[in-house]
Write a protein that holds these residues in place. Structure first.
Motif, PDB file in Angstrom:
ATOM      1  N   ALA A 105       0.828  -1.203   0.000  1.00  0.00           N
ATOM      2  CA  ALA A 105       0.000   0.000   0.000  1.00  0.00           C
ATOM      3  C   ALA A 105       0.864   1.256   0.000  1.00  0.00           C
ATOM      4  O   ALA A 105       0.560   2.243  -0.682  1.00  0.00           O
ATOM      5  N   ARG A 106       1.933   1.214   0.748  1.00  0.00           N
ATOM      6  CA  ARG A 106       2.847   2.369   0.815  1.00  0.00           C
ATOM      7  C   ARG A 106       3.484   2.636  -0.537  1.00  0.00           C
ATOM      8  O   ARG A 106       3.596   3.798  -0.964  1.00  0.00           O
ATOM      9  N   ARG A 107       3.900   1.578  -1.217  1.00  0.00           N
ATOM     10  CA  ARG A 107       4.542   1.752  -2.524  1.00  0.00           C
ATOM     11  C   ARG A 107       3.568   2.343  -3.548  1.00  0.00           C
ATOM     12  O   ARG A 107       3.986   3.044  -4.477  1.00  0.00           O
ATOM     13  N   LEU A 108       2.288   2.069  -3.378  1.00  0.00           N
ATOM     14  CA  LEU A 108       1.291   2.625  -4.296  1.00  0.00           C
ATOM     15  C   LEU A 108       0.962   4.084  -3.986  1.00  0.00           C
ATOM     16  O   LEU A 108       0.288   4.745  -4.762  1.00  0.00           O
ATOM     17  N   GLY A 109       1.424   4.577  -2.828  1.00  0.00           N
ATOM     18  CA  GLY A 109       1.190   5.971  -2.485  1.00  0.00           C
ATOM     19  C   GLY A 109       0.015   6.211  -1.558  1.00  0.00           C
ATOM     20  O   GLY A 109      -0.405   7.357  -1.382  1.00  0.00           O
ATOM     21  N   LEU A 110      -0.528   5.162  -0.951  1.00  0.00           N
ATOM     22  CA  LEU A 110      -1.607   5.340   0.010  1.00  0.00           C
ATOM     23  C   LEU A 110      -1.074   5.987   1.287  1.00  0.00           C
ATOM     24  O   LEU A 110       0.079   5.799   1.671  1.00  0.00           O
ATOM     25  N   ASP A 111      -1.927   6.762   1.949  1.00  0.00           N
ATOM     26  CA  ASP A 111      -1.539   7.411   3.191  1.00  0.00           C
ATOM     27  C   ASP A 111      -1.693   6.484   4.390  1.00  0.00           C
ATOM     28  O   ASP A 111      -0.922   6.550   5.341  1.00  0.00           O
ATOM     29  N   ARG A 112      -2.731   5.654   4.345  1.00  0.00           N
ATOM     30  CA  ARG A 112      -3.009   4.760   5.456  1.00  0.00           C
ATOM     31  C   ARG A 112      -3.618   3.456   4.949  1.00  0.00           C
ATOM     32  O   ARG A 112      -4.109   3.385   3.829  1.00  0.00           O
ATOM     33  N   VAL A 113      -3.576   2.463   5.837  1.00  0.00           N
ATOM     34  CA  VAL A 113      -4.368   1.248   5.647  1.00  0.00           C
ATOM     35  C   VAL A 113      -5.347   1.155   6.812  1.00  0.00           C
ATOM     36  O   VAL A 113      -5.055   1.616   7.911  1.00  0.00           O
ATOM     37  N   GLU A 114      -6.506   0.591   6.563  1.00  0.00           N
ATOM     38  CA  GLU A 114      -7.449   0.309   7.640  1.00  0.00           C
ATOM     39  C   GLU A 114      -7.596  -1.198   7.753  1.00  0.00           C
ATOM     40  O   GLU A 114      -8.080  -1.858   6.832  1.00  0.00           O
ATOM     41  N   VAL A 115      -7.153  -1.717   8.865  1.00  0.00           N
ATOM     42  CA  VAL A 115      -7.108  -3.161   9.064  1.00  0.00           C
ATOM     43  C   VAL A 115      -8.469  -3.670   9.528  1.00  0.00           C
ATOM     44  O   VAL A 115      -9.058  -3.149  10.487  1.00  0.00           O
ATOM     45  N   TYR A 116      -8.954  -4.686   8.846  1.00  0.00           N
ATOM     46  CA  TYR A 116     -10.211  -5.331   9.204  1.00  0.00           C
ATOM     47  C   TYR A 116     -10.000  -6.153  10.464  1.00  0.00           C
ATOM     48  O   TYR A 116      -9.187  -7.084  10.484  1.00  0.00           O
ATOM     49  N   THR A 117     -10.713  -5.817  11.538  1.00  0.00           N
ATOM     50  CA  THR A 117     -10.525  -6.492  12.820  1.00  0.00           C
ATOM     51  C   THR A 117     -11.633  -7.506  13.116  1.00  0.00           C
ATOM     52  O   THR A 117     -11.714  -8.028  14.229  1.00  0.00           O
TER      53      THR A 117
END
Length: 204
Positions: A105-117
């Protein structure tokens, strides 16, 4: 909402009749089924059509597990990011607990990930919690920190499991609390429920 002027509609707000191509429900093209997706849905729907407006109201219940496959759909996501980025919006992708996902996700340029809990919450109190669910989630949180990408989380978090989750993912920046807060407020009242959530978060 099914037909307009005799032609099959491409409305994004409702499902088409049986036999109509699934593509009609996928206006932006992001739901092509090469993503893994498991869901169970119950829906009650009332709809109608006028000369100027197609409308629908309904009640639905859904259990769903899914995640973005950065390998097969990364190019498509990068294109979407290029369209949204000029707005200055913070962009996040919803991911399953998967230690490899944050760096992609970081390499694609996203600012954050939201982890499914949801998987973490469903395993609470079972042998799988300590052997699989909790370690996998903690590893994903650590991977997000190592990748230098912000992490949010949500799904089925509540007053019982939130403290443990934040202990395992201390770099989590935001949590989404869903229906649990309403159910808990029925017993505790809104003020007390919110106070307890804030106490858990501030203690983390």
């Amino acid at each position: 909402c099914y037909y307009y002027n005799g032609y099959a509609s491409s409305s994004r707000y409702c499902f088409q009749p049986v036999g109509t191509s699934y593509a009609y429900n996928d206006v932006p093209g992001f739901n092509i089924l090469d993503q893994w997706n498991s869901s169970k849905t119950q829906e009650f729907r009332l709809s109608n059509q006028t000369d100027d407006l197609d409308w629908i109201v309904g009640l639905f219940y859904q259990e769903r597990e899914e995640g973005w496959d950065f390998d097969s759909r990364g190019e498509e996501l990068a294109h979407g990011l290029a369209l949204v980025r000029p707005s200055g919006a913070r962009i996040a992708a919803f991911i399953n607990p998967a230690p490899a996902a944050p760096s992609k996700a970081r390499r694609l340029g996203l600012d954050r990930v939201e982890v499914y809990t949801g998987l973490y919450a469903m395993a609470w109190g079972t042998p799988a919690f300590d052997t699989t669910a909790a370690p996998h989630l903690a590893a994903t949180a650590a991977a997000a920190e190592a990748a230098g990408i912000g992490m949010n989380a949500g799904h089925d978090l509540n007053l019982v499991n939130l403290g443990d989750f934040l202990h395992r993912a201390p770099n989590c920046l935001e949590v989404s609390i869903g229906h649990a807060i309403t159910a808990e407020a029925l017993d505790l009242g809104w003020d007390e429920t919110v106070r307890r959530y804030l106490d858990i978060i501030n203690a983390a």
